[in-house]
Scaffold this active site. Structure first.
Site, PDB file in Angstrom:
ATOM      1  N   HIS A  61       0.842  -1.204   0.000  1.00 27.02           N
ATOM      2  CA  HIS A  61       0.000   0.000   0.000  1.00 27.02           C
ATOM      3  C   HIS A  61       0.872   1.248   0.000  1.00 27.02           C
ATOM      4  O   HIS A  61       2.077   1.180   0.252  1.00 27.02           O
ATOM      5  CB  HIS A  61      -0.912   0.019   1.239  1.00 27.02           C
ATOM      6  CG  HIS A  61      -0.148   0.200   2.522  1.00 27.02           C
ATOM      7  ND1 HIS A  61       0.526  -0.823   3.143  1.00 27.02           N
ATOM      8  CD2 HIS A  61       0.071   1.303   3.294  1.00 27.02           C
ATOM      9  CE1 HIS A  61       1.111  -0.375   4.241  1.00 27.02           C
ATOM     10  NE2 HIS A  61       0.857   0.922   4.358  1.00 27.02           N
ATOM     11  N   ASP A  63       0.639   5.209   1.855  1.00 37.57           N
ATOM     12  CA  ASP A  63      -0.097   5.859   2.941  1.00 37.57           C
ATOM     13  C   ASP A  63      -0.877   7.044   2.360  1.00 37.57           C
ATOM     14  O   ASP A  63      -0.371   7.775   1.503  1.00 37.57           O
ATOM     15  CB  ASP A  63       0.865   6.346   4.034  1.00 37.57           C
ATOM     16  CG  ASP A  63       1.551   5.172   4.753  1.00 37.57           C
ATOM     17  OD1 ASP A  63       1.050   4.035   4.653  1.00 37.57           O
ATOM     18  OD2 ASP A  63       2.577   5.409   5.420  1.00 37.57           O
ATOM     19  N   HIS A 117       4.772   0.173   0.100  1.00 37.38           N
ATOM     20  CA  HIS A 117       5.462  -0.633   1.105  1.00 37.38           C
ATOM     21  C   HIS A 117       4.520  -1.718   1.624  1.00 37.38           C
ATOM     22  O   HIS A 117       3.305  -1.662   1.392  1.00 37.38           O
ATOM     23  CB  HIS A 117       6.012   0.243   2.233  1.00 37.38           C
ATOM     24  CG  HIS A 117       5.010   1.151   2.872  1.00 37.38           C
ATOM     25  ND1 HIS A 117       4.524   2.287   2.271  1.00 37.38           N
ATOM     26  CD2 HIS A 117       4.370   1.083   4.061  1.00 37.38           C
ATOM     27  CE1 HIS A 117       3.658   2.886   3.057  1.00 37.38           C
ATOM     28  NE2 HIS A 117       3.531   2.165   4.159  1.00 37.38           N
ATOM     29  N   ARG A 127       6.130  -8.994  16.052  1.00 35.55           N
ATOM     30  CA  ARG A 127       6.748  -7.717  15.705  1.00 35.55           C
ATOM     31  C   ARG A 127       5.799  -6.569  16.057  1.00 35.55           C
ATOM     32  O   ARG A 127       4.583  -6.713  15.909  1.00 35.55           O
ATOM     33  CB  ARG A 127       7.053  -7.681  14.200  1.00 35.55           C
ATOM     34  CG  ARG A 127       7.547  -6.346  13.682  1.00 35.55           C
ATOM     35  CD  ARG A 127       7.908  -6.427  12.199  1.00 35.55           C
ATOM     36  NE  ARG A 127       8.460  -5.174  11.737  1.00 35.55           N
ATOM     37  CZ  ARG A 127       7.731  -4.182  11.222  1.00 35.55           C
ATOM     38  NH1 ARG A 127       6.429  -4.323  11.094  1.00 35.55           N
ATOM     39  NH2 ARG A 127       8.310  -3.068  10.845  1.00 35.55           N
TER      40      ARG A 127
HETATM   41  O1  LIG Z   1       4.732  -1.920  10.463  1.00 38.14           O
HETATM   42  C1  LIG Z   1       5.368  -1.309   9.593  1.00 38.14           C
HETATM   43  O2  LIG Z   1       6.601  -1.356   9.518  1.00 38.14           O
HETATM   44  C2  LIG Z   1       4.643  -0.490   8.547  1.00 38.14           C
HETATM   45  C3  LIG Z   1       3.317   0.035   8.996  1.00 38.14           C
HETATM   46  C4  LIG Z   1       2.596   0.749   7.902  1.00 38.14           C
HETATM   47  O3  LIG Z   1       3.000   0.794   6.779  1.00 38.14           O
HETATM   48  C5  LIG Z   1       1.330   1.438   8.212  1.00 38.14           C
HETATM   49  O4  LIG Z   1       0.850   1.349   9.357  1.00 38.14           O
HETATM   50  O5  LIG Z   1       0.776   2.078   7.283  1.00 38.14           O
HETATM   51 FE   LIG Z   2       1.970   2.255   5.574  1.00 34.68          FE
END
Ligand SMILES: O=C(O)CCC(=O)C(=O)O
Ligand SMILES: [Fe+2]
Length: 181
Positions: A61, A63, A117, A127
C-alpha cells in the site's frame, strides 16, 4: 506514548515545512491544516505466522497522508519498492523511518513520491511498530504547488471516500491515479 505522539507530531510538521520550503513554498499550510485532532497514531502488532510465504502482515500500500513517521522494533519485515523491486528495510529501533504519503505526492506535483510498502510476516517472532500519520482535516483542499498540475484539486475527505469506495468495490486502493487531470 503521549510523549512519543507529542515529539513526532512536531517533528512531522517541521519536516513537512522543510520539504515544502525546498520546493520554494514557505508556508504555514501544514501547521494550519494538520491539527492534533486530524493526525493519528497506529500501533501495529504482527503475531508470528505459520505460513509467512502466504500471509502478509500488511498488504502492499501507499499511505494516504502527507507523511508518516514510523518506529519499528528489532524484528524486521518492512519492505518497500525501489527500482521496481521489493527491498527489505533494515530494522533499527534507534531510528525513525519517514515515509512520504499520497497527499505530499499530489501537493508536490510528483516531486516527492509516495512509496509502496508492505510488511511480511515471520514464523517465530512477534513484531511491533508505531506509525504517526500527518493528516489534514477532511475539508482541506489538496492542490499542487506547481503548474501544470498532474492531479486535479481535491479535498482530503473526497480522497478518503474514494479510497474506501475502491477498497470496498474492487478489493484494493487505486489512490492518486484516480485524480490525474
Ligand atoms: O509496520 C510497519 O513497519 C509499517 C506500517 C505501515 O506501513 C502502516 O501502518 O501504514
Ligand atoms: Fe503504511
Amino acid at each position: 506514548m503521549e510523549q512519543f505522539a507529542t515529539t513526532v507530531s512536531s517533528l512531522a510538521l517541521n519536516l513537512a515545512e522543510i520539504l515544502a520550503e525546498k520546493l520554494g513554498h514557505k508556508s504555514t499550510f501544514f501547521q494550519a491544516n494538520c491539527l492534533p485532532s486530524t493526525c493519528y497514531l497506529r500501533l501495529n502488532r504482527y503475531p508470528p505466522c505459520p505460513i509467512p510465504s502466504e500471509v502478509f502482515g500488511l498488504m502492499p500500500h501507499t499511505d494516504s497522508d502527507f507523511l508518516t513517521i514510523l518506529h519499528q522494533d528489532q524484528v524486521g519485515g518492512l519492505q518497500l519498492v525501489k527500482d521496481g523491486r521489493w527491498i527489505a528495510v533494515k530494522p533499527n529501533p534507534a531510528a525513525l523511518i519517514i515515509n512520504i504519503g499520497d497527499l505530499f505526492q499530489a501537493w508536490s506535483n510528483n516531486v516527492y513520491k509516495s512509496v509502496q510498502h508492505r510488511v511480511v510476516t515471520n514464523l517465530a517472532v512477534e513484531r511491533f511498530s508505531t506509525a504517526y500519520f500527518l493528516c489534514p482535516s477532511y475539508e482541506t483542499m489538496i492542490q499542487s504547488c506547481r503548474e501544470p498540475s498532474v492531479y486535479r484539486k481535491f479535498s482530503f475527505g473526497e480522497y478518503r471516500r474514494q479510497v474506501q469506495e475502491d477498497v470496498k468495490m474492487l478489493g484494493s486502493k487505486i489512490g492518486l491515479p484516480r485524480f490525474v487531470v
